[in-house]
Motif scaffolding. Sequence first.
Motif, PDB file in Angstrom:
ATOM      1  N   SER A   8      67.739  58.805   9.803  1.00 42.34           N
ATOM      2  CA  SER A   8      68.321  59.592   9.246  1.00 42.34           C
ATOM      3  C   SER A   8      67.578  60.112   7.541  1.00 42.34           C
ATOM      4  CB  SER A   8      69.554  58.338   9.035  1.00 42.34           C
ATOM      5  OG  SER A   8      68.608  57.687   8.418  1.00 42.34           O
ATOM      6  N   SER A  29      78.459  61.422  -7.406  1.00 40.24           N
ATOM      7  CA  SER A  29      78.172  62.921  -6.763  1.00 40.24           C
ATOM      8  C   SER A  29      78.514  63.587  -8.041  1.00 40.24           C
ATOM      9  CB  SER A  29      79.674  63.087  -5.242  1.00 40.24           C
ATOM     10  OG  SER A  29      80.128  62.462  -5.749  1.00 40.24           O
ATOM     11  N   LYS A  57      79.076  47.847   5.296  1.00 46.07           N
ATOM     12  CA  LYS A  57      78.111  48.015   6.508  1.00 46.07           C
ATOM     13  C   LYS A  57      76.894  47.217   7.046  1.00 46.07           C
ATOM     14  CE  LYS A  57      79.078  52.995   6.553  1.00 46.07           C
ATOM     15  NZ  LYS A  57      78.190  54.584   6.098  1.00 46.07           N
ATOM     16  N   GLU A  80      71.503  61.464  -1.885  1.00 40.90           N
ATOM     17  CA  GLU A  80      72.090  61.683  -1.312  1.00 40.90           C
ATOM     18  C   GLU A  80      73.743  60.566  -1.686  1.00 40.90           C
ATOM     19  OE1 GLU A  80      72.145  62.433   2.530  1.00 40.90           O
ATOM     20  OE2 GLU A  80      71.211  64.606   3.026  1.00 40.90           O
ATOM     21  N   GLU A 123      75.327  58.985   0.089  1.00 44.28           N
ATOM     22  CA  GLU A 123      75.897  58.108   1.277  1.00 44.28           C
ATOM     23  C   GLU A 123      73.882  57.386   1.349  1.00 44.28           C
ATOM     24  OE1 GLU A 123      77.946  61.535   2.139  1.00 44.28           O
ATOM     25  OE2 GLU A 123      75.640  61.471   1.876  1.00 44.28           O
ATOM     26  N   ASP A 124      73.447  57.193   0.776  1.00 47.54           N
ATOM     27  CA  ASP A 124      72.249  57.228   0.434  1.00 47.54           C
ATOM     28  C   ASP A 124      72.303  55.777  -0.612  1.00 47.54           C
ATOM     29  OD1 ASP A 124      69.712  59.266   0.366  1.00 47.54           O
ATOM     30  OD2 ASP A 124      70.460  58.343   1.660  1.00 47.54           O
TER      31      ASP A 124
END
Length: 126
Positions: free
Chosen positions: A63, A126, A43, A87, A89-90
Amino acid sequence: QVQLTESGGGLVQTGGSLRLSCAASGRTFNTNIVGWFRQAPGKEREFVAASRWSIRSQYYSDSVKGRFTISSDNARRTVWLQIDSLEPEDTAVYYCAAGRIILTADYTIPRNYDYWGQGTQVTVSS
């Protein structure tokens, strides 16, 4: 030249917290703002937060607003990024950057920063 050194990254579980540090040294008087960015694998580098050295003003990406807090100590030339409620996603490499930027809208653009640290890895399981 300005040198930036990040620390504080690591492996944490979802919901955990981390506090990243960025210590600036050298000719920091050439800069007026310090920003945090992050880059996940595959990304683009993403703006997270920024703080001006001389004025207690903080800026956040939408965000992370509410979970990330940027703070600074002008005398110590140190900036912290408190990250709560992590999270998966971090997960990313988090970079500290410094520059002299006038317009608020330009704070979010990586190419406007002149100096970058090596980055610190944050991994959220997770």
